[in-house]
Design a protein around this motif. Structure first.
Motif: not given
Length: 280
Positions: A120-130, A147-155, A158-162
């Motif tokens: 869903l995202t890609k790393y370009v010039d030091g930042t993630y973009i769509s 996805m935005r608030r994962p629990n102890i297992r799902s973290k 579920y990554w903020k980079e995505n």
């Protein structure tokens, strides 16, 4: 690229990467002596699991189901641990179709685990973009919340980079989302927010069970993954949707299967009567 027509709706499998995950985890409590006869493992007990999105063209709309592994998103340790032998080649796939990622109108995410969402995202010039800046990204509200608030297992999956770079594009739904011939249904099971897709047109139907039935070998309703957060829900959901599909002579499509893109079984689910094989 392999294709399938459901009425006037066209499905094409793209190249989104290849993982090799632990076979025992993929088949849960099922003994290796049973599952390995149907889906062989390597010397590390890993089984090959592609991460190949399905590109749908429908009435002038360009739709992507899942997003692949992405390119350059995983660390060396992650590449090793997840047995990655190929990262995403989506842009090359789109080029063969005469398209670019900017042409995608919708991205349908059955869930947001890393192996589905890294693209869903890609790393370009030091930042993630769509990766798909003009698309609406569809997933269930439950999945989007976790996805935005994962629990102890799902973290761990579920990554903020995505998600941080695409949050303004996300359109979450509650129980069901529809677009012409396509219906997304929230099932829970593999994850709390997991969904499946139904595509029905001109009397034909395909069901994309996503990780409810990750491979054709998972057709047995009791063969569920150790990765499933809610295995009993998986069993119940598989019973429901497999029964519906078998009764309607449906195609069942796959994101992860190393051997088949889609299969049809007879009404009893005992014999495969048609298939589209994955080209190696």
């Amino acid at each position: 690229m392999e294709t399938l027509k459901i009425g006037s709706v066209s499905l094409t499998w793209l190249t989104g990467g290849v993982t090799n995950m632990d076979g025992g985890a993929m088949f849960g409590v099922v003994p290796k002596g049973l599952w390995s006869k149907k889906y062989p493992a390597n010397e590390k007990n890993q089984i090959e699991l592609p991460t190949d999105p399905i590109f749908i063209q429908m009435n002038g709309k360009n739709i992507l189901v899942e997003s692949g592994l992405g390119m350059g998103k995983l660390t060396e340790k992650q590449l090793r641990n997840y047995g990655v032998t190929k990262e995403s080649e989506l842009e090359a796939s789109f080029e063969l179709l005469g398209l670019t990622p900017e042409d995608i109108d919708y991205v349908l995410m059955t869930h947001l685990h890393f192996d589905h969402a890294c693209g869903l995202t890609k790393y370009v010039d030091g930042t993630y973009i769509s990766s798909f800046p003009n698309a609406k990204i569809i997933t269930s509200q439950v999945e989007w919340d976790e996805m935005r608030r994962p629990n102890i297992r799902s973290k761990n999956t579920y990554w903020k980079e995505n998600w941080e770079a695409i949050e303004t594009q996300v359109v979450p739904f509650e129980e069901k989302w529809e677009l012409e011939a396509i219906t997304m249904v929230h099932t829970g099971s593999h994850s709390d927010g997991h969904s499946i897709l139904l595509i029905e047109d001109e009397g034909e139907i395909a069901i994309h069970m996503a990780d409810l039935m990750a491979t054709h070998v998972h057709q047995n309703v009791l063969w569920v993954m150790a990765y499933d957060d809610y295995p009993m829900t998986s069993i119940a959901a598989k019973q429901k949707w497999l029964s519906l599909g078998l009764a309607k002579n449906a195609w069942f499509t796959f994101y992860h299967d190393a051997f088949y893109r889609a299969v049809k079984w007879d009404a009893d689910g005992k014999q495969m009567v048609d298939s589209i094989k994955r080209k190696q």
